[in-house]
Design a protein around this motif. Structure first.
Motif, PDB file in Angstrom:
ATOM      1  N   PRO A 248       0.819  -1.214   0.000  1.00  0.00           N
ATOM      2  CA  PRO A 248       0.000   0.000   0.000  1.00  0.00           C
ATOM      3  C   PRO A 248       0.851   1.263   0.000  1.00  0.00           C
ATOM      4  O   PRO A 248       2.034   1.227   0.327  1.00  0.00           O
ATOM      5  N   GLY A 249       0.242   2.353  -0.363  1.00  0.00           N
ATOM      6  CA  GLY A 249       0.924   3.644  -0.339  1.00  0.00           C
ATOM      7  C   GLY A 249      -0.074   4.773  -0.215  1.00  0.00           C
ATOM      8  O   GLY A 249      -1.288   4.552  -0.312  1.00  0.00           O
ATOM      9  N   SER A 250       0.432   5.968  -0.011  1.00  0.00           N
ATOM     10  CA  SER A 250      -0.435   7.128   0.150  1.00  0.00           C
ATOM     11  C   SER A 250      -1.259   7.390  -1.108  1.00  0.00           C
ATOM     12  O   SER A 250      -0.748   7.266  -2.226  1.00  0.00           O
ATOM     13  N   PRO A 251      -2.533   7.771  -0.953  1.00  0.00           N
ATOM     14  CA  PRO A 251      -3.354   8.124  -2.117  1.00  0.00           C
ATOM     15  C   PRO A 251      -2.773   9.301  -2.890  1.00  0.00           C
ATOM     16  O   PRO A 251      -3.121   9.507  -4.044  1.00  0.00           O
ATOM     17  N   LEU A 252      -1.891  10.067  -2.252  1.00  0.00           N
ATOM     18  CA  LEU A 252      -1.306  11.221  -2.937  1.00  0.00           C
ATOM     19  C   LEU A 252      -0.053  10.835  -3.714  1.00  0.00           C
ATOM     20  O   LEU A 252       0.526  11.665  -4.408  1.00  0.00           O
TER      21      LEU A 252
ATOM     22  N   ASN B 206      -2.604   0.338  -4.853  1.00  0.00           N
ATOM     23  CA  ASN B 206      -3.852   0.531  -4.109  1.00  0.00           C
ATOM     24  C   ASN B 206      -5.038  -0.016  -4.899  1.00  0.00           C
ATOM     25  O   ASN B 206      -5.957  -0.595  -4.322  1.00  0.00           O
TER      26      ASN B 206
ATOM     27  N   LEU C  41      -5.131  -3.685  -4.482  1.00  0.00           N
ATOM     28  CA  LEU C  41      -5.635  -4.029  -3.142  1.00  0.00           C
ATOM     29  C   LEU C  41      -7.156  -3.921  -3.089  1.00  0.00           C
ATOM     30  O   LEU C  41      -7.826  -4.772  -2.510  1.00  0.00           O
ATOM     31  N   LYS C  42      -7.707  -2.877  -3.740  1.00  0.00           N
ATOM     32  CA  LYS C  42      -9.168  -2.753  -3.775  1.00  0.00           C
ATOM     33  C   LYS C  42      -9.792  -3.943  -4.495  1.00  0.00           C
ATOM     34  O   LYS C  42     -10.911  -4.333  -4.211  1.00  0.00           O
TER      35      LYS C  42
ATOM     36  N   MET D  70      -2.545  -7.576   1.068  1.00  0.00           N
ATOM     37  CA  MET D  70      -1.702  -6.453   1.462  1.00  0.00           C
ATOM     38  C   MET D  70      -0.401  -6.941   2.082  1.00  0.00           C
ATOM     39  O   MET D  70      -0.399  -7.816   2.938  1.00  0.00           O
TER      40      MET D  70
ATOM     41  N   ALA E 126       1.015  15.408   4.153  1.00  0.00           N
ATOM     42  CA  ALA E 126       0.221  14.697   3.145  1.00  0.00           C
ATOM     43  C   ALA E 126      -1.104  14.239   3.744  1.00  0.00           C
ATOM     44  O   ALA E 126      -2.149  14.318   3.089  1.00  0.00           O
TER      45      ALA E 126
ATOM     46  N   LYS F  66      -3.415  17.205   3.951  1.00  0.00           N
ATOM     47  CA  LYS F  66      -3.875  17.588   2.616  1.00  0.00           C
ATOM     48  C   LYS F  66      -4.956  16.619   2.127  1.00  0.00           C
ATOM     49  O   LYS F  66      -5.992  17.026   1.602  1.00  0.00           O
ATOM     50  N   PHE F  67      -4.712  15.326   2.325  1.00  0.00           N
ATOM     51  CA  PHE F  67      -5.685  14.327   1.877  1.00  0.00           C
ATOM     52  C   PHE F  67      -6.988  14.470   2.661  1.00  0.00           C
ATOM     53  O   PHE F  67      -8.078  14.381   2.094  1.00  0.00           O
TER      54      PHE F  67
ATOM     55  N   VAL G 293      -7.378   4.754   5.176  1.00  0.00           N
ATOM     56  CA  VAL G 293      -6.570   5.292   4.086  1.00  0.00           C
ATOM     57  C   VAL G 293      -5.216   4.587   4.113  1.00  0.00           C
ATOM     58  O   VAL G 293      -4.566   4.553   5.157  1.00  0.00           O
ATOM     59  N   PRO G 294      -4.781   3.989   2.990  1.00  0.00           N
ATOM     60  CA  PRO G 294      -3.521   3.250   2.999  1.00  0.00           C
ATOM     61  C   PRO G 294      -2.319   4.184   3.032  1.00  0.00           C
ATOM     62  O   PRO G 294      -2.431   5.371   2.730  1.00  0.00           O
ATOM     63  N   GLY G 295      -1.183   3.633   3.404  1.00  0.00           N
ATOM     64  CA  GLY G 295       0.052   4.402   3.418  1.00  0.00           C
ATOM     65  C   GLY G 295       1.240   3.476   3.309  1.00  0.00           C
ATOM     66  O   GLY G 295       1.089   2.247   3.378  1.00  0.00           O
TER      67      GLY G 295
ATOM     68  N   THR H 270      -9.166   5.845  -1.156  1.00  0.00           N
ATOM     69  CA  THR H 270      -8.187   6.724  -1.782  1.00  0.00           C
ATOM     70  C   THR H 270      -8.885   7.935  -2.398  1.00  0.00           C
ATOM     71  O   THR H 270      -8.231   8.872  -2.820  1.00  0.00           O
ATOM     72  N   GLU H 271     -10.222   7.906  -2.423  1.00  0.00           N
ATOM     73  CA  GLU H 271     -11.000   9.042  -2.921  1.00  0.00           C
ATOM     74  C   GLU H 271     -12.410   8.947  -2.347  1.00  0.00           C
ATOM     75  O   GLU H 271     -12.826   7.880  -1.871  1.00  0.00           O
TER      76      GLU H 271
END
Lengths: 365, 365
Positions: free
Chosen positions: A251-255, A263, A266-267, A272, B124, B127-128, B250-252, B274-275
């Motif tokens: 996984p990682g940040s949505p940004l 991501n 994963l959805k 994961m 981040a 912001k998200f 929220v993933p990271g 993620t949205e």
């Protein structure tokens, strides 16, 4: 099963001939009885399929030259069905008939895990890849990847000591990217580099998806570390699903655009991975039982002669085909021809360069 | 249902009395028939439960003073079962009998989504959070959070224009952290601040988990944006699961400690966000049907008189209790006493300050 030197030469000539891919190769061996018989039958079959010009058959001298050059480079050809051929890879539909291996072929018998990701990797992605590859190597896994810059190279480097396999998009004598040639020399000490392409073949863009199926095909599962939307790594992940491989994603940040692909996987249900234990927990039950060889090895020297479709039934089958892929079962039902007859007609069309196969379905080119 | 001024005063006195929490409040109303009758019965019940000293009952003057101060501050008390009481919150086991609301009580009738996360948020993450809160606000959701620094404050600020609810850990006259008092003044223009604590109550550490159950209780779902392992936000996520709320995370990156908690929630089955669309897709079916009020409102003025357990059966029940939580059903089975008798004995022990309840089970303190 063990190929004789003459058989290995015939196999190499057949797979290097025009319009012959892994699936056609298997169909030809099954129908003609041997690679030698298939080579003899090729011109007629292609003509019956409506080839505009005779399909190019790989000359004996070219194949002999490739075998000699391979021997000098320390490359061995493993034939599908031979004991040394990787058992996991043999389970995919379009397994290469001959796998050219440099280094320690024995590592291909170990449990293999694939790690793939962005060429344009982040520092964090590279660091995580190294940690994960080290941990999985320590846990007894051989790490397979694609020798690309970024995540692939990090995965190879971190598992050189425990065994890593580089799947080349080109031939063994045309390493891509060229500056990774020293990495190949280092990794074949305890691992291997593998390819299905001619030794001096330089890869083009379209060769990478074809190569990616070997990465996932060799492995019990595929870990996608970083991947943008619509990236090659994402395609490898989806291909792995089709091959019934376990798909893992980090996984990682949505940004972070490099996490958009992982991501998304994963959805869609990928497992994961934030540490090696996530992979081990999912694969332990699979490794527990021996990997089974598929029961669809190409038969050698015992094929039934290929029937020749009548003009009439061939025309009916061609009329049913178009640019939209259809299933051979539908062709059998709609044409009224026998299954063998439809298969023969499709083989002819393929050899004539007029047919493409896509996930078990066929379409005119 | 609408409480009379006299009833509201009795309710406030009862919930502000020693050893009376939301569950005990409900049990007392059900057994004694009204808050007034419960206040009369309290000393006897506590004595029967073995209280070392009389439990403190909130004096009428104190409750009157709190109501007057609340009125000056623009705080209204919504009673459980009254039309204005938030329907979602009424579905949790330990819904506060009186919810003190400042601002627009009407927003509590809108679809509410909770957003929580680290106080020590990354840039981040903030912001998200802002983007997501704006998008969910635009989609018609009221955003509820805990007024903490970091993610909470970012969620409130980004949804001030569309409606946001701050759930206070302390009272309305003791905002924590104090420098967020201006944020409260701003958000009550279109939103609300809510609390179950006395106006001037300053929150301590143990009050935050209690507050967190109101955040998830008010909402259809809880989004955890950033959360370390063993963080309060993670506890809110787990509490939301127990309350049958949808849990989102929220993933990271695995290398980001602030994503350890959210990634763990995702591994446990939380919905990945993620949205905003990820949240909307999951909640659309729930919003489609009207939220149902539970059918276990406290009955008013129609309770059955509480039975008094015999010395013998009370002793048997107490003997079965210990520091390990047990279910009331087991107590009924093992003591041989009737369900009503066991409930009465437990209520007495609770009022005597000798019993704690934990997820429907009971243990001696």
């Amino acid at each position: 099963m063990k190929l004789s030197p003459a058989q290995r030469l015939d196999w190499l000539r057949l797979i290097r001939s025009e319009n012959v891919g892994p699936r056609t190769f298997r169909a030809l061996i099954n129908h003609c009885g041997s690679a030698g018989a298939a080579l003899d039958a090729l011109p007629d079959l292609a003509r019956r399929g409506g080839a505009g010009r005779p399909a190019r058959i790989c000359p004996r001298e070219d194949a002999e030259r490739e075998l000699a050059a391979a021997a000098r480079l320390g490359v061995a050809f493993l034939g599908f069905g031979e004991d040394e051929y990787p058992a996991q890879l043999a389970t995919i539909d379009d397994a290469p008939p001959l796998l050219a291996v440099r280094g320690q072929a024995a590592v291909l018998k170990e449990p293999i895990i694939a790690m793939v990701g962005s060429r344009n990797a982040s520092a964090a992605g590279v660091k995580f890849t190294e940690q994960l590859a080290r941990d999985l190597g320590a846990a007894g896994f051989v790490v397979v990847s694609g020798l690309a810059r970024g995540i692939d190279a990090a995965a190879h480097r971190a598992s050189i000591g425990t065994g890593t396999v580089a799947v080349l998009a080109g031939g063994h004598d045309s390493i891509y990217p060229p500056d990774h040639a020293p990495l190949v020399e280092a990794l074949i000490e305890k691992g291997a580099a593998v390819s299905e392409m001619p030794l001096d073949y330089g890869p083009r863009g379209r060769d990478f998806p074809r190569r990616n199926r070997l990465i996932s095909g060799l492995a019990l599962g595929v870990i996608v570390v970083e991947a943008a939307q619509k990236s090659g790594s994402l395609i490898t992940g989806r291909m792995a699903l089709e091959q019934n491989r376990e798909v893992f994603a980090v996984p990682g940040s949505p940004l972070d655009p490099r996490a958009a692909g992982t991501n998304a996987l994963l959805k869609q249900g990928a497992v994961m991975v934030t540490e090696a234990e996530d992979v081990l927990a999912a694969l332990r039950p699979i490794i527990g039982r021996r990997v089974e060889l598929p029961n669809r090895e190409p038969r050698i020297e015992d094929g039934a002669p290929l029937p020749e479709p009548s003009e009439d039934s061939r025309a009916r089958i061609v009329a049913l085909l178009g640019p939209t892929p259809v299933s051979p079962d539908d062709l059998i039902r709609l044409s009224g021809a026998s299954a063998t007859m439809v298969q023969a007609a499709l083989l002819e069309l393929e050899l004539a360069g007029r047919l493409r196969r896509q996930q078990g379905r066929v379409a005119l080119i």
